[in-house]
Design a protein around this motif. Sequence first.
Motif, short mmCIF file in Angstrom:
data_model
loop_
_atom_site.label_atom_id
_atom_site.label_comp_id
_atom_site.label_asym_id
_atom_site.label_seq_id
_atom_site.Cartn_x
_atom_site.Cartn_y
_atom_site.Cartn_z
N LEU A 103 0.80 -1.23 0.00
CA LEU A 103 0.00 0.00 0.00
C LEU A 103 0.83 1.28 0.00
N VAL A 104 2.09 1.19 0.40
CA VAL A 104 2.92 2.39 0.46
C VAL A 104 4.15 2.27 -0.43
N VAL A 105 4.98 1.26 -0.18
CA VAL A 105 6.27 1.17 -0.87
C VAL A 105 6.11 0.99 -2.37
N LEU A 106 5.41 -0.04 -2.79
CA LEU A 106 5.30 -0.30 -4.23
C LEU A 106 4.60 0.83 -5.00
N PRO A 107 3.50 1.40 -4.47
CA PRO A 107 2.90 2.54 -5.19
C PRO A 107 3.83 3.76 -5.28
N GLU A 108 4.57 4.04 -4.21
CA GLU A 108 5.51 5.18 -4.26
C GLU A 108 6.64 4.89 -5.24
#
Length: 164
Positions: A103-108
């Motif tokens: 939810l955070v690392v891959l989208p960023e």
Amino acid sequence: MGKVLLSLHVVAAIVLIGPVTVAVSLFPRYAGLALGVGGDGPRPVGAQGVPVLLHRISRVYAVAGLSVPVLGIALAVQMGVLTDPWLVISLVLTVAAALVLALVVLPEQQRAMDLIADPDAAPTDRATWARRAGKLSAASGIFGLLWVVVVVLMIVRPGSTTGV
């Protein structure tokens, strides 16, 4: 069978979780270099190759890393410890690590990859990445810390009666 499951679980954790943890921690720095922000001097020629590789490792190993909790659950069932508090906490932390990654690392990382792939991206978009890189670095650190706590719980097994 327990020794085979334990061996597979440990090997999968080392071979799959280790690289994704390293890749997510290195990505913000190399994405910044590829975007020409947060580093010294202009954007180096060919700098986009490193974040591309790190993002690919993050995505592919994240999916392959799902085998680690699957093997761990199978091992816990075989050992009869599935409801032990140390294991339940480890599973909750594993889910938390997966959520941080998904939810955070891959989208960023994907936002950065989109900017890297767009040579016409506005300087303001690149500057925005510099601010977002801090969020990504923090999330990467949390991801790594969650795995450290899981490893410690797996070794120490507080309250366990299954041996050393």
